[in-house]
Design a protein around this motif. Structure first.
Motif, short mmCIF file in Angstrom:
data_model
loop_
_atom_site.label_atom_id
_atom_site.label_comp_id
_atom_site.label_asym_id
_atom_site.label_seq_id
_atom_site.Cartn_x
_atom_site.Cartn_y
_atom_site.Cartn_z
N ILE A 123 0.84 -1.21 0.00
CA ILE A 123 0.00 0.00 0.00
C ILE A 123 0.87 1.26 0.00
N LEU A 124 1.88 1.27 0.86
CA LEU A 124 2.64 2.52 1.04
C LEU A 124 3.75 2.72 0.00
N VAL A 408 1.99 9.64 16.38
CA VAL A 408 0.88 9.55 15.42
C VAL A 408 0.52 8.07 15.30
N LEU A 409 -0.70 7.75 15.78
CA LEU A 409 -1.03 6.34 15.95
C LEU A 409 -1.42 5.62 14.68
N GLY A 474 5.67 6.94 9.22
CA GLY A 474 5.06 6.46 8.00
C GLY A 474 6.13 5.80 7.13
N LEU A 475 5.79 5.59 5.87
CA LEU A 475 6.70 4.90 4.96
C LEU A 475 6.36 5.27 3.53
N PRO A 477 6.71 7.22 -0.36
CA PRO A 477 6.83 8.60 -0.85
C PRO A 477 6.06 9.62 0.01
N ARG A 478 5.07 9.14 0.79
CA ARG A 478 4.30 10.12 1.57
C ARG A 478 4.68 10.07 3.05
N GLN A 479 5.83 9.50 3.37
CA GLN A 479 6.21 9.47 4.78
C GLN A 479 6.53 10.90 5.25
N CYS A 480 6.69 11.06 6.56
CA CYS A 480 6.88 12.39 7.14
C CYS A 480 8.03 13.13 6.44
N ILE A 481 7.73 14.30 5.94
CA ILE A 481 8.77 15.08 5.25
C ILE A 481 9.75 15.68 6.26
N GLY A 482 9.28 15.80 7.51
CA GLY A 482 10.11 16.45 8.53
C GLY A 482 10.95 15.48 9.34
N LEU A 483 11.03 14.21 8.89
CA LEU A 483 11.73 13.18 9.67
C LEU A 483 13.14 13.61 10.11
#
Ligand code: HEM
Length: 538
Positions: A123-124, A408-409, A474-475, A477-483
């Motif tokens: 999915i991710l 973030v759950l 997350g994981l 292309p849409r994972q957290c941009i601020g990681l």
């Protein structure tokens, strides 16, 4: 019940029912029938009143996916958001009953809940194009129009354009450039903790780290030096705190919108949404004035606002040459800056409070982190971006904290095109929930999941962690941009605080958390007890 082969690694998890009665085991008819398109759109209450509350609730049965029974109108919401049960416990129980992929209803919307790492990866990452968007109650229409322009809430091609433009702002080179700003805020945090330690004053973790993160956001977006640790009353601090608090009245309005999408235009008309209108207006108006001032003056600053002003989108032609080049509009710049105040707050301040709690309970880990900091950075030097990259044990302790307590759950996605996940046909409009907390605490994925063991994320052990089971950011292309920026904020905070104070103990004795708002929250606030650090004898 028929157990269908899914993928090698998932067969033991997935339990799908056999085909609905009267259908064959395979072929086009089954596929067609399984793709029953329940009415996922916002129907008018007027056209279908008698069956409205249950109209979509046969969806999962028809496509042969197991899951708990829904109640009219609310679907499975009552159990998910029952404070006595909570999402995590409900999802854990349903996983035991129905396997690692099961169907629930978010009000009337069919939602697939997935805890199987292989399906999560599909999915991710693999089928990302089909699951680009997030799903929200009210299908995103409950957002303030400005917030709909942000990379978090944007959809499809708008999201792609924004993400492409914003990604360079978080590159190593840009973060290196921003580190001195973070150092300044962390020094203030270190001083504040040191004073509290000298005075023997315990500190509420969420409050103190929330103030640190807010100070960074204010500096990075507004160029302001808030010092909100010592200045609680300022309008920025007040509005920011209100902005990041999802309170009960908002929950009730969201519930209404979930049950009766026909109410959306009314809620929109009265500017009722996820975030309080007055808070959004405060930041919007001030940020707009600031952007105009910067453009007029032509001044350049070392902050995110500047990076957004300079961001460019270059569409590439087939031959590799650039087709066109566009900048973020004024509204888009303001929207991203506002988002950063919201997005960073719960994640980073949440991570910090759970981390310091663990350091109080695991003095050996605290000592190892301090040792690493002293070796890499020194006793009173400013940390550089490179220093922070080299703090590998410290990073492992942060990751282990985030595995156990992901702020973030839930990761949310919306299916935008009919597709299949193994044997399951997923119709466009179906939601997906990936419960990051449950995955991180799964004993089959992390042995002794309730034990704090930073070593899981070190050396060879790190290589055995399946990326699809470690999901605090997350994981795909849409994972957290601020990681990377979040990790920088946390590491720099550790450098300045652990060199000046020892985290001696913390309350409550046993940390219990709740998940009602979708953000992990301690049931009882965490209090930290500190002592001034003697670096000669730590
Ligand atoms: C420890 C701190 C943080 C945690 C745990 C965290 C967690 C997350 C998670 C779980 C997501 C959703 C990912 C997905 O759906 O796959 C997300 C998205 C996002 N986060 Fe963070 N976050 C943190 C800090 C930050 C910071 C500091 C910023 C900005 C300065 C930020 C900006 C964003 C944005 C813009 C998105 C949306 C990305 C997109 O949709 O393309 N986050 N974050």
């Amino acid at each position: 019940m028929k157990k269908i082969e899914y993928s090698q690694s998932t067969t033991r998890y997935l339990r799908l029912s056999g085909p609905p009665s009267g259908q064959g085991a395979g072929g086009g008819a089954r596929t067609r029938d399984r793709r029953v398109h329940a009415d996922l759109r916002a129907d008018s209450l007027v056209t279908v009143p008698p069956t409205y509350g249950i109209q979509t609730h046969k969806f999962w049965k028809k496509v042969g996916v197991h899951g708990p029974s829904p109640v009219p109108f609310f679907g499975n919401i009552p159990e998910l958001f029952d404070p006595a049960v909570g999402f995590r416990a409900a999802a854990r129980r349903w996983q035991e009953l129905y396997g690692r992929v099961f169907g629930i209803y978010f009000f009337r919307k069919p939602v697939l809940v997935v805890t199987d790492p292989e399906v999560i990866k599909q999915i991710l990452i693999k089928d990302f194009n089909v699951f680009v968007d997030r799903f929200f109650v009210g299908e995103g229409k409950l957002q303030n129009p400005l917030l709909r322009l942000t990379v978090f809430f944007a959809q499809g091609s708008t999201w792609r354009r924004l993400r492409k433009m914003m990604t360079p702002s978080f590159s190593g080179a840009k973060l290196r450039f921003l580190t001195s700003r973070v150092n300044k805020m962390a020094r203030q945090l270190g001083d504040y903790l040191h004073n509290a330690a000298v005075e023997g004053r315990p500190l509420e973790a969420k409050w103190v780290f929330g103030a640190y993160i807010l100070d960074i956001s204010a500096a990075m977006t507004f160029g302001l030096d808030l010092d909100s640790l010592n200045n609680l009353e300022g309008p920025f601090t007040q509005h920011a705190k209100s902005l990041v608090t999802i309170d009960r009245p908002i929950q009730i309005k969201l519930t209404l919108a979930g049950i009766f999408p026909a109410l959306l235009p009314i809620l929109q008309f009265f500017n009722i949404g996820y975030f309080k209108y007055s808070d959004v207006c405060f930041f919007r108006d001030n940020l707009k004035a600031l952007v105009r001032e910067r453009v007029k003056q032509g001044e350049s600053r070392d902050d995110f606002l500047q990076l957004f002003l300079e961001a460019e989108f270059k569409a590439t032609k087939e031959d590799g040459s650039y087709d066109c080049c566009s900048k973020l509009s004024e509204d888009e710049i303001v929207a991203q800056a506002l988002l950063f105040i919201i997005a960073g707050y719960d994640g980073s301040s949440g991570a910090l409070q759970y981390l310091y709690y663990q350091l109080a309970k695991h003095q050996d880990v605290q000592t190892k982190i301090l040792q690493e900091i002293l070796e890499e950075v020194g006793e009173d030097q400013e940390p550089t971006y490179e220093n922070c990259q080299n703090l590998s044990y410290t990073e492992a302790a942060i990751e282990e904290t985030l595995r156990m307590y992901p702020p973030v759950l839930l990761l949310l996605r919306n299916c935008t095109k009919d597709t299949t996940l193994g044997e399951i046909s997923v119709a466009s409009g179906t939601g997906v929930i990936i419960p990051a907390y449950n995955v991180g605490r799964d004993p089959e994925l992390f042995p002794n999941p309730d034990e704090f063991q930073p070593e899981r994320f070190l050396g060879k052990s790190r290589l055995t962690v399946n990326p699809a089971s470690f999901l605090p950011f997350g994981l795909g292309p849409r994972q957290c941009i601020g990681l990377r920026f979040a990790m920088l904020q946390i590491k720099v905070a550790l450098v300045y605080t652990l060199r000046s104070v020892a985290v001696v103990s913390a309350t409550p004795e046993v940390l219990e958390t709740e998940d009602f708002t979708g953000v992990l929250t301690p049931k009882v606030p965490i209090n930290l007890f500190l002592a001034p650090r003697d670096l000669e004898r730590y």
